[in-house]
Design an enzyme around this catalytic site. Structure first.
Site, PDB file in Angstrom:
ATOM      1  N   ILE A  18       0.829  -1.214   0.000  1.00 18.40           N
ATOM      2  CA  ILE A  18       0.000   0.000   0.000  1.00 18.40           C
ATOM      3  C   ILE A  18       0.865   1.266   0.000  1.00 18.40           C
ATOM      4  O   ILE A  18       0.580   2.237  -0.708  1.00 18.40           O
ATOM      5  CB  ILE A  18      -0.929  -0.008   1.240  1.00 18.40           C
ATOM      6  N   TYR A 166      -0.569  -8.552  16.504  1.00 19.53           N
ATOM      7  CA  TYR A 166      -0.825  -7.531  15.472  1.00 19.53           C
ATOM      8  C   TYR A 166      -1.959  -6.600  15.930  1.00 19.53           C
ATOM      9  O   TYR A 166      -1.844  -5.376  15.872  1.00 19.53           O
ATOM     10  CB  TYR A 166      -1.188  -8.240  14.172  1.00 19.53           C
ATOM     11  N   LYS A 170      -1.879  -2.481  16.766  1.00 18.65           N
ATOM     12  CA  LYS A 170      -2.740  -1.499  16.086  1.00 18.65           C
ATOM     13  C   LYS A 170      -3.638  -0.769  17.094  1.00 18.65           C
ATOM     14  O   LYS A 170      -3.939   0.410  16.918  1.00 18.65           O
ATOM     15  CB  LYS A 170      -3.579  -2.189  15.005  1.00 18.65           C
ATOM     16  N   THR A 201      -1.688  -7.764  -0.341  1.00 18.64           N
ATOM     17  CA  THR A 201      -0.260  -7.503  -0.145  1.00 18.64           C
ATOM     18  C   THR A 201       0.376  -8.702   0.544  1.00 18.64           C
ATOM     19  O   THR A 201      -0.323  -9.592   1.023  1.00 18.64           O
ATOM     20  CB  THR A 201      -0.043  -6.278   0.774  1.00 18.64           C
TER      21      THR A 201
HETATM   22  N1  LIG Z   1      -3.024  -5.394   3.517  1.00 18.77           N
HETATM   23  C1  LIG Z   1      -4.093  -5.293   4.309  1.00 18.77           C
HETATM   24  O1  LIG Z   1      -5.146  -5.919   4.087  1.00 18.77           O
HETATM   25  C2  LIG Z   1      -4.045  -4.393   5.511  1.00 18.77           C
HETATM   26  C3  LIG Z   1      -5.202  -4.285   6.312  1.00 18.77           C
HETATM   27  C4  LIG Z   1      -5.160  -3.438   7.425  1.00 18.77           C
HETATM   28  C5  LIG Z   1      -4.019  -2.709   7.690  1.00 18.77           C
HETATM   29  N2  LIG Z   1      -2.909  -2.839   6.882  1.00 18.77           N
HETATM   30  C6  LIG Z   1      -1.740  -2.043   7.222  1.00 18.77           C
HETATM   31  O2  LIG Z   1      -1.280  -1.369   6.062  1.00 18.77           O
HETATM   32  C7  LIG Z   1       0.116  -1.077   6.222  1.00 18.77           C
HETATM   33  C8  LIG Z   1       0.864  -1.459   4.956  1.00 18.77           C
HETATM   34  O3  LIG Z   1       0.854  -2.875   4.867  1.00 18.77           O
HETATM   35  P1  LIG Z   1       0.814  -3.678   3.488  1.00 18.77           P
HETATM   36  O4  LIG Z   1      -0.396  -4.523   3.532  1.00 18.77           O
HETATM   37  O5  LIG Z   1       1.055  -2.765   2.345  1.00 18.77           O
HETATM   38  O6  LIG Z   1       2.053  -4.662   3.737  1.00 18.77           O
HETATM   39  P2  LIG Z   1       3.413  -4.908   2.921  1.00 18.77           P
HETATM   40  O7  LIG Z   1       3.144  -5.016   1.459  1.00 18.77           O
HETATM   41  O8  LIG Z   1       4.059  -6.055   3.615  1.00 18.77           O
HETATM   42  O9  LIG Z   1       4.237  -3.563   3.157  1.00 18.77           O
HETATM   43  C9  LIG Z   1       4.746  -3.235   4.405  1.00 18.77           C
HETATM   44  C10 LIG Z   1       5.830  -2.188   4.262  1.00 18.77           C
HETATM   45  O10 LIG Z   1       6.422  -1.985   5.560  1.00 18.77           O
HETATM   46  C11 LIG Z   1       7.832  -2.174   5.438  1.00 18.77           C
HETATM   47  N3  LIG Z   1       8.429  -2.670   6.670  1.00 18.77           N
HETATM   48  C12 LIG Z   1       8.081  -3.755   7.386  1.00 18.77           C
HETATM   49  N4  LIG Z   1       8.930  -3.917   8.421  1.00 18.77           N
HETATM   50  C13 LIG Z   1       9.847  -2.941   8.351  1.00 18.77           C
HETATM   51  C14 LIG Z   1      10.978  -2.589   9.122  1.00 18.77           C
HETATM   52  N5  LIG Z   1      11.371  -3.304  10.169  1.00 18.77           N
HETATM   53  N6  LIG Z   1      11.690  -1.508   8.753  1.00 18.77           N
HETATM   54  C15 LIG Z   1      11.329  -0.780   7.682  1.00 18.77           C
HETATM   55  N7  LIG Z   1      10.287  -1.069   6.901  1.00 18.77           N
HETATM   56  C16 LIG Z   1       9.540  -2.129   7.233  1.00 18.77           C
HETATM   57  C17 LIG Z   1       7.967  -3.196   4.327  1.00 18.77           C
HETATM   58  O11 LIG Z   1       9.300  -3.215   3.867  1.00 18.77           O
HETATM   59  P3  LIG Z   1       9.853  -4.462   2.968  1.00 18.77           P
HETATM   60  O12 LIG Z   1       9.374  -4.178   1.588  1.00 18.77           O
HETATM   61  O13 LIG Z   1      11.326  -4.358   3.114  1.00 18.77           O
HETATM   62  O14 LIG Z   1       9.271  -5.694   3.582  1.00 18.77           O
HETATM   63  C18 LIG Z   1       6.963  -2.652   3.327  1.00 18.77           C
HETATM   64  O15 LIG Z   1       7.490  -1.574   2.610  1.00 18.77           O
HETATM   65  C19 LIG Z   1       0.575  -1.837   7.470  1.00 18.77           C
HETATM   66  O16 LIG Z   1       0.646  -0.949   8.562  1.00 18.77           O
HETATM   67  C20 LIG Z   1      -0.537  -2.841   7.687  1.00 18.77           C
HETATM   68  O17 LIG Z   1      -0.641  -3.230   9.029  1.00 18.77           O
HETATM   69  C21 LIG Z   1      -2.901  -3.659   5.816  1.00 18.77           C
END
Ligand SMILES: NC(=O)c1ccc[n+]([C@@H]2O[C@H](COP(=O)([O-])OP(=O)(O)OC[C@H]3O[C@@H](n4cnc5c(N)ncnc54)[C@H](OP(=O)(O)O)[C@@H]3O)[C@@H](O)[C@H]2O)c1
Length: 275
Positions: A18, A166, A170, A201
């Site tokens: 995202i 998790y 949050k 994702t």
């Molecule tokens: N996807 C969903 O359905 C959903 C629903 C509710 C909330 N969210 C929230 O949306 C946000 C984005 O998540 P996403 O779904 O887009 O997940 P994602 O594709 O796994 O992306 C997560 C991002 O965070 C980075 N990250 C993780 N750990 C890190 C660390 N230790 N240091 C620096 N960067 C770090 C990752 O880096 P790398 O690329 O190096 O791994 C990536 O750029 C999160 O806060 C998640 O909890 C997502």
């Protein structure tokens, strides 16, 4: 569409999912976007990809593993060397860990990355956000959060499951959002949080072994809460599908918010003293 009011925007976790898509959307709108990655190589290669896609010449990058308080501090120091303001901070980076893992500070990683990192980063960037006012902080949270908060088990020494850890991280981020919004009310900095939807994702796959909606749908929600003019005075809210919604009852509890803030300061202080 190119906009006239160009904002300086930092998005954590913009190397994937995202956050990456939000960086593209915001760059396409003409904003100055700072890509954040966990290391230099990842941040630079992502910035180059965003540049290729958007043709923006307004991009830059920063890097820090958000599990490391020292790296966060170093990243912020560099930020202060280059910039004298920040208009929008999107705390988007997040993880879900199937097994309990602890970092070099002895802190459980889901709590450290999803909650302590945005708490620490945002507080370190407050002077720049003040210089950018009217400025905004947007915390990416989740519908997956709880209606209870156990202060005795912040590090998950007992009863760890990926989803519970998790959800607690949050919940903490929502509690932080509401109290910070109140603290910054008179300073021209708004603080809101949002659930991006169930988005396709690697995090969603890791959590639920299932797919979701396209990343663009989640990314546009970050863009909306981060930049839409009609939200300029809206603060301390939780958004779902671009509408103000309600988080669980406990997240509005002032005593819990304040206790968590105090405990967080203590955790950070002792972690920083040891390292
Ligand atoms: N996807 C969903 O359905 C959903 C629903 C509710 C909330 N969210 C929230 O949306 C946000 C984005 O998540 P996403 O779904 O887009 O997940 P994602 O594709 O796994 O992306 C997560 C991002 O965070 C980075 N990250 C993780 N750990 C890190 C660390 N230790 N240091 C620096 N960067 C770090 C990752 O880096 P790398 O690329 O190096 O791994 C990536 O750029 C999160 O806060 C998640 O909890 C997502």
């Amino acid at each position: 569409m190119v906009i006239t009011e160009k904002k300086l925007i930092l998005i954590t976790g913009s190397t994937d999912g995202i956050g990456y898509q939000a960086a593209i959307e915001l760059a396409k709108l003409g904003h100055q976007v700072i890509i954040h990655g966990r290391n230099r190589e990842k941040a630079v290669s992502t910035m180059n990809k965003v540049q290729e896609t958007t043709k923006s010449n307004q991009l830059n990058f920063v890097y820090a593993d958000l599990g490391s308080l020292a790296q966060i501090r170093e990243m912020v120091n560099k930020f202060y060397e280059h910039y004298d303001r920040l208009d929008l901070l999107i705390n988007n980076a997040g993880v879900i860990r199937q097994k309990r893992t602890v970092n070099q500070y002895g802190l459980e990683e889901t709590f450290a990355i999803n909650y302590l990192a945005p708490f620490y980063l945002t507080n370190l960037l407050l002077d720049l956000l003040e210089n950018g006012r009217p400025s905004r902080v947007v915390n990416v949270v989740s519908r997956v959060h709880s209606n209870h908060f156990d202060f005795d088990n912040l590090q998950w020494k007992k009863g760890y499951t990926a989803v519970k850890a998790y959800a607690k991280s949050k919940t903490a981020l929502i509690l932080f959002t509401y109290l910070l919004a109140e603290k910054l009310q008179s300073k021209g900095i708004t603080v809101n949080c949002l659930h991006p939807g169930r988005i396709n994702t690697k995090l969603l796959h890791a959590a639920f072994q299932a797919g979701g909606e396209p990343v663009i749908k989640g990314a546009r929600k970050l863009v909306y809460v981060g930049t839409s003019p009609e939200l300029k005075d809206v603060t301390g809210k939780y958004f779902v599908n671009n509408r103000i919604s309600s988080s669980t009852k406990i997240t509005y509890n002032k005593e819990v918010q304040e206790t968590l803030w105090k405990r967080t300061e203590e955790i950070l202080k002792s972690a920083l003293e040891v390292h």
